[in-house]
Design a protein around this motif. Sequence first.
Motif, PDB file in Angstrom:
ATOM      1  N   PHE A  65      30.756  36.323  21.342  1.00  0.00           N
ATOM      2  CA  PHE A  65      31.593  35.362  21.942  1.00  0.00           C
ATOM      3  C   PHE A  65      30.877  35.086  23.291  1.00  0.00           C
ATOM      4  O   PHE A  65      29.825  35.664  23.785  1.00  0.00           O
ATOM      5  N   ASP A  66      31.118  33.763  23.924  1.00  0.00           N
ATOM      6  CA  ASP A  66      30.839  33.340  25.017  1.00  0.00           C
ATOM      7  C   ASP A  66      31.843  33.154  26.112  1.00  0.00           C
ATOM      8  O   ASP A  66      32.674  32.572  26.229  1.00  0.00           O
ATOM      9  N   PRO A  67      31.597  34.230  27.001  1.00  0.00           N
ATOM     10  CA  PRO A  67      32.514  34.232  28.260  1.00  0.00           C
ATOM     11  C   PRO A  67      32.912  33.022  28.922  1.00  0.00           C
ATOM     12  O   PRO A  67      33.893  32.574  29.529  1.00  0.00           O
ATOM     13  N   VAL A  68      31.736  32.018  29.043  1.00  0.00           N
ATOM     14  CA  VAL A  68      31.996  30.834  29.614  1.00  0.00           C
ATOM     15  C   VAL A  68      32.738  29.903  29.170  1.00  0.00           C
ATOM     16  O   VAL A  68      33.388  29.251  29.625  1.00  0.00           O
ATOM     17  N   ASN A  69      32.927  29.955  27.615  1.00  0.00           N
ATOM     18  CA  ASN A  69      33.471  28.893  26.872  1.00  0.00           C
ATOM     19  C   ASN A  69      34.364  29.904  25.762  1.00  0.00           C
ATOM     20  O   ASN A  69      34.082  29.935  24.816  1.00  0.00           O
ATOM     21  N   PRO A  70      35.276  30.658  26.570  1.00  0.00           N
ATOM     22  CA  PRO A  70      36.294  31.306  25.490  1.00  0.00           C
ATOM     23  C   PRO A  70      37.120  30.741  24.550  1.00  0.00           C
ATOM     24  O   PRO A  70      37.424  29.474  24.848  1.00  0.00           O
ATOM     25  N   ASP A  71      37.595  31.116  23.579  1.00  0.00           N
ATOM     26  CA  ASP A  71      38.670  30.714  22.795  1.00  0.00           C
ATOM     27  C   ASP A  71      39.966  30.828  23.611  1.00  0.00           C
ATOM     28  O   ASP A  71      40.402  31.968  23.698  1.00  0.00           O
ATOM     29  N   LYS A  72      40.623  29.550  23.777  1.00  0.00           N
ATOM     30  CA  LYS A  72      41.793  29.872  24.360  1.00  0.00           C
ATOM     31  C   LYS A  72      43.261  30.426  23.645  1.00  0.00           C
ATOM     32  O   LYS A  72      43.901  30.858  24.524  1.00  0.00           O
ATOM     33  N   ASN A  73      42.831  30.701  22.477  1.00  0.00           N
ATOM     34  CA  ASN A  73      43.775  31.328  21.666  1.00  0.00           C
ATOM     35  C   ASN A  73      43.696  32.836  21.587  1.00  0.00           C
ATOM     36  O   ASN A  73      44.560  33.604  21.106  1.00  0.00           O
ATOM     37  N   ASP A  74      42.666  33.130  22.083  1.00  0.00           N
ATOM     38  CA  ASP A  74      42.288  34.551  21.942  1.00  0.00           C
ATOM     39  C   ASP A  74      41.494  35.005  23.167  1.00  0.00           C
ATOM     40  O   ASP A  74      40.192  35.015  23.011  1.00  0.00           O
ATOM     41  N   THR A  75      42.215  35.276  24.090  1.00  0.00           N
ATOM     42  CA  THR A  75      41.778  35.942  25.502  1.00  0.00           C
ATOM     43  C   THR A  75      41.102  37.444  25.412  1.00  0.00           C
ATOM     44  O   THR A  75      41.827  38.365  25.173  1.00  0.00           O
ATOM     45  N   ILE A  76      39.923  37.090  25.592  1.00  0.00           N
ATOM     46  CA  ILE A  76      39.030  38.717  25.553  1.00  0.00           C
ATOM     47  C   ILE A  76      39.013  39.347  26.954  1.00  0.00           C
ATOM     48  O   ILE A  76      39.328  40.391  26.997  1.00  0.00           O
ATOM     49  N   ILE A  77      38.833  38.550  27.846  1.00  0.00           N
ATOM     50  CA  ILE A  77      38.445  39.144  29.279  1.00  0.00           C
ATOM     51  C   ILE A  77      39.441  38.438  30.164  1.00  0.00           C
ATOM     52  O   ILE A  77      39.652  37.325  30.353  1.00  0.00           O
ATOM     53  N   GLY A  78      40.233  39.305  31.077  1.00  0.00           N
ATOM     54  CA  GLY A  78      40.791  38.896  32.051  1.00  0.00           C
ATOM     55  C   GLY A  78      40.328  39.307  33.311  1.00  0.00           C
ATOM     56  O   GLY A  78      39.627  40.451  33.349  1.00  0.00           O
ATOM     57  N   VAL A  79      40.674  38.897  34.507  1.00  0.00           N
ATOM     58  CA  VAL A  79      39.978  39.224  35.596  1.00  0.00           C
ATOM     59  C   VAL A  79      41.074  39.413  36.771  1.00  0.00           C
ATOM     60  O   VAL A  79      41.965  38.421  37.165  1.00  0.00           O
ATOM     61  N   VAL A  80      40.898  40.497  37.770  1.00  0.00           N
ATOM     62  CA  VAL A  80      41.818  40.485  38.974  1.00  0.00           C
ATOM     63  C   VAL A  80      40.953  40.555  40.170  1.00  0.00           C
ATOM     64  O   VAL A  80      39.828  41.411  40.232  1.00  0.00           O
ATOM     65  N   PHE A  81      40.688  39.332  40.703  1.00  0.00           N
ATOM     66  CA  PHE A  81      39.892  39.204  42.025  1.00  0.00           C
ATOM     67  C   PHE A  81      39.960  39.961  43.120  1.00  0.00           C
ATOM     68  O   PHE A  81      40.994  40.366  43.513  1.00  0.00           O
ATOM     69  N   GLN A  82      38.840  40.060  43.771  1.00  0.00           N
ATOM     70  CA  GLN A  82      38.944  40.990  45.161  1.00  0.00           C
ATOM     71  C   GLN A  82      40.133  40.192  46.105  1.00  0.00           C
ATOM     72  O   GLN A  82      40.659  41.309  46.734  1.00  0.00           O
TER      73      GLN A  82
END
Length: 211
Positions: A65-82
Motif C-alpha cells: 500500500f501507499d501511505p501517501v495515497n491511502p484507500d479511503k475505504n480501508d484506513t490502515i494508518i492513523g496518527v496522533v500528532f505531538q
Amino acid sequence: MLEIKGLTKKFGSKTVINDFSMTVADNEIMAIVGPSGAGKTTLLRCITGLERVNAGAFYWNGKQFDPVNPDKNDTIIGVVFQDYQLFPNLTVMGNITLAPTLVKKLGADEVEKTATALLERLGLGGKENLYPYQLSGGQKQRVAIVRALAMNPKILCYDEPTSALDPALRDEVAQIILDLKKQKMTQIVVTHDMDFAKNVADEIQQVEQIQ
C-alpha cells in the motif's frame, strides 16, 4: 502485520533514513526511541504518508500500500500528532466526526454514535460540545486519539505522546495505549522517553538503526 522494506528518505543531498526495514506484528506495540533530531519523527511521517519516501515499500498483511495515497475505504494508518492539531473552531464532536463524514462519506448519525462511544471509552463523556481551548492538555490528547480511532485504522501511530505531559498524565497515556492493545490495536510510538517505551512496548527500535 506491517512490513517496511528498504525505506530511504532524503532531504536534498542529506540522507535521513537509509535502507531501513521494520516489521510490526499484529496487536503489538512498537516503540521507536532516540534523541530529538535523530530521524525518528521523519520515519513516522513516512509511515503515516506525510512524507513521500525516496525508496522502499510498505505492506499490510502481505499487500503493498501507499501511505501517501491511502484507500479511503480501508484506513490502515492513523496518527496522533505531538501537538494534537485539533481544529480550534470545531467542538470536540466536530473534530472527531469531520474526517469520517468527509473522507469516508459515512452518515452523520453513524459517525456521531461511534464518536460518542469512543469518548465514553476514553473518559471524555459529556465533553462533546466543548472547544479545544476549554480542554486540558491530557483531554486534548485523548480527543486526538479518539479522532484517529474514529477512522477505524489498523495501526495507530503516536508522535512523542508524553512530551508535553506531567508524570501523572504520562502514566494515564501509557494506560490508554495498553488498554487499546487489549482491544487488538497495533500501535507505533515514537518517543525520546526510554522509560515510557519500556512500560508500553512489546519491541523497541533504537533510532541508531534507522540512520
